[in-house]
Design a protein around this motif. Structure first.
Motif, PDB file in Angstrom:
ATOM      1  N   ALA A  14      -1.197 -25.072   0.655  1.00 50.24           N
ATOM      2  CA  ALA A  14      -0.426 -25.637   1.765  1.00 50.24           C
ATOM      3  C   ALA A  14      -0.231 -24.608   2.865  1.00 50.24           C
ATOM      4  N   GLY A  15       0.049 -23.360   2.482  1.00 50.32           N
ATOM      5  CA  GLY A  15       0.258 -22.323   3.477  1.00 50.32           C
ATOM      6  C   GLY A  15      -0.972 -22.039   4.314  1.00 50.32           C
TER       7      GLY A  15
ATOM      8  N   LEU B 278       0.254 -30.899   9.836  1.00 48.80           N
ATOM      9  CA  LEU B 278       1.413 -30.957   8.944  1.00 48.80           C
ATOM     10  C   LEU B 278       1.572 -32.313   8.271  1.00 48.80           C
ATOM     11  N   LEU B 279       1.503 -33.375   9.064  1.00 53.98           N
ATOM     12  CA  LEU B 279       1.743 -34.701   8.494  1.00 53.98           C
ATOM     13  C   LEU B 279       0.598 -35.124   7.578  1.00 53.98           C
TER      14      LEU B 279
ATOM     15  N   ARG C  22       7.470 -28.667   9.383  1.00 55.16           N
ATOM     16  CA  ARG C  22       7.775 -29.800  10.262  1.00 55.16           C
ATOM     17  C   ARG C  22       9.257 -29.784  10.648  1.00 55.16           C
ATOM     18  N   LEU C  23      10.103 -29.465   9.691  1.00 62.68           N
ATOM     19  CA  LEU C  23      11.539 -29.414   9.946  1.00 62.68           C
ATOM     20  C   LEU C  23      11.867 -28.349  10.985  1.00 62.68           C
ATOM     21  N   MET C  24      11.209 -27.187  10.905  1.00 56.93           N
ATOM     22  CA  MET C  24      11.420 -26.131  11.877  1.00 56.93           C
ATOM     23  C   MET C  24      10.997 -26.581  13.273  1.00 56.93           C
TER      24      MET C  24
ATOM     25  N   GLU D  34      -1.086 -35.205  14.897  1.00 50.95           N
ATOM     26  CA  GLU D  34      -1.086 -33.842  14.375  1.00 50.95           C
ATOM     27  C   GLU D  34      -0.855 -32.821  15.473  1.00 50.95           C
ATOM     28  N   GLN D  35      -1.289 -33.119  16.708  1.00 50.52           N
ATOM     29  CA  GLN D  35      -1.024 -32.179  17.784  1.00 50.52           C
ATOM     30  C   GLN D  35       0.455 -32.120  18.093  1.00 50.52           C
ATOM     31  N   GLY D  36       1.118 -33.231  17.975  1.00 49.43           N
ATOM     32  CA  GLY D  36       2.544 -33.222  18.241  1.00 49.43           C
ATOM     33  C   GLY D  36       3.342 -32.686  17.089  1.00 49.43           C
TER      34      GLY D  36
END
Length: 408
Positions: free
Chosen positions: A273-274, A281-282, A329-331, A404-406
């Motif tokens: 994942a890293g 992200l999504l 994503r949260l960040m 994904e860009q957003g």
């Protein structure tokens, strides 16, 4: 920001401390927390027998810990956000030591539940503050590496700590494991005090600003996906030891071996994942979520076959890599509420820790058998997929650019 709490020196050694040493002890704290959280699941059949209660009822101790995390993460972060972060970290580890000592001394089911609730209170806040503290002292060039090192303590706990604590608990009694965890927590607090720099109080902290995170729809959707979708992992993991002992004829030491293999899966999932989540992200989150659900279904179908159960649990561990894209994503969407959002992310995953065992326990109590824990996991993963769809729709409504860009 000019305040001392948030300005990292250009070279840690010039300030009288070693970044490597400090992050090691911060990571040791997450290692201790991981040992306590997951070892409790591995030792569940043993304290259930000691208290003369069913394994489904004993599972309430797992949920009590998770509830403590959910309650403690926002309260501690908001009420004590102006204290120096080093002071917070030391205090939380001392508190954690007390909670696990009370666990080791529990004399009944209710005492056990209360002790686990107390132990869970500092969990989320420690993770959130430790990551921010490590990033702060590392400086811009090493922030990501420092944060990764802190989180790695949790992954290593699953490889080394949890199997070791489970094995010790089997040999010398489940209470011994929690005595050791309590001692390790005290060692962590002492070493953070000795090695970490004191950066002053965080007088610029604004609790009301942090609270804005709880009004942000994008933040809430990410937290909801973690709370539901990740529950599938815990519905399986919490009752794995009991399932293994009651449905297979494999030797008891196989539990520790399987937990070790699961821990390798968790670590591998975090590494994958890293490396591959950035910019997608999504997409990464949904792939890990689907893998978790399918692995839970495979676990249910393989119930009674120790080898296939182990393989399934390994892939469930890899599915746990969804923590990384969801945290990132949260960040991206938390704005100025980074501290509370970071703590609440761990609260969300521990909501999953409460929800998964609770629903799996209900299925067991209804007489559906140990395979039902895997089917509950599949259902919860499906819930996570539905929330992911809402996240995508929300993102698409905000921008005409590709999702994904957003998001990344």
């Amino acid at each position: 920001m000019k305040h001392a709490e948030h300005s990292a020196p250009p070279a840690a050694e010039q300030q009288g401390y070693s970044l490597r040493v400090v992050t090691f002890w911060l990571a040791f704290g997450t290692f201790v927390i991981g040992c306590s959280e997951f070892a409790a699941m591995g030792l569940l059949p043993y304290f259930a027998k000691d208290f003369d209660i069913t394994e489904e009822v004993a599972g309430h101790a797992i949920s009590a810990y998770a509830l403590g995390v959910v309650v403690g993460a926002p309260l501690i972060t908001l009420l004590f956000s102006r204290l120096a972060r080093r002071t917070m970290l030391i205090s939380m580890m001392i508190f954690y030591a007390v909670g696990n000592l009370l666990t080791a001394l529990a004399w009944s089911e209710w005492a056990m539940n209360a002790a686990r609730f107390i132990a869970g209170l500092p969990h989320g806040a420690y993770f959130g503050i430790a990551m921010l503290f490590a990033a702060d002292i590392a400086g811009k060039d090493k922030r990501a590496q420092a944060v990764s090192n802190v989180i790695m303590g949790l992954a290593i706990a699953n490889i080394i700590g949890v199997p070791a604590i489970s094995g010790i608990g089997q040999l010398f009694g489940w209470r011994t494991g929690f005595f050791l965890i309590s001692a390790f927590a005290l060692i962590t607090s002492l070493m953070v005090w000795k090695t970490a720099p004191f950066r002053g109080s965080n007088s610029n902290a604004k609790p009301l600003t942090e609270l804005q995170a709880l009004k942000n729809k994008d933040v809430l959707l990410v937290l909801l996906m973690g709370a539901i979708g990740f529950g599938g992992m815990f519905s399986v993991y919490s009752y794995f030891s009991a399932s293994y002992l009651n449905t297979t004829s494999a030797p008891e030491w196989g539990i520790s071996v399987t937990l070790l293999i699961y821990g390798i899966g968790v670590t591998l999932g975090n590494i994958i994942a890293g490396r591959y989540s950035e910019g997608r992200l999504l997409r990464s989150a949904i792939l890990f979520q689907v893998l978790l659900g399918l692995s839970a279904a495979a676990y249910a179908a393989s119930m009674g076959n120790a080898f296939l159960m182990t393989v399934s649990l390994f892939f469930i561990g890899i599915g746990g890599g969804m923590v990384v894209p969801l945290q990132t994503r949260l960040m991206d969407v938390a704005g100025n509420a980074q501290t509370l959002a970071g703590a609440m992310n761990h609260a969300a995953f521990n909501t999953a820790n409460a929800l998964g065992p609770w629903l799996a326990g209900m299925a067991l109590s209804a007489g559906y058998g140990y395979a039902s824990t895997g089917w509950v996991g599949l259902a919860l993963a499906g819930g996570g997929v539905l929330v992911w769809i809402l996240i995508v729709l929300s993102q698409s409504a905000k921008t005409s650019q590709p999702v994904e860009q957003g998001a990344g």
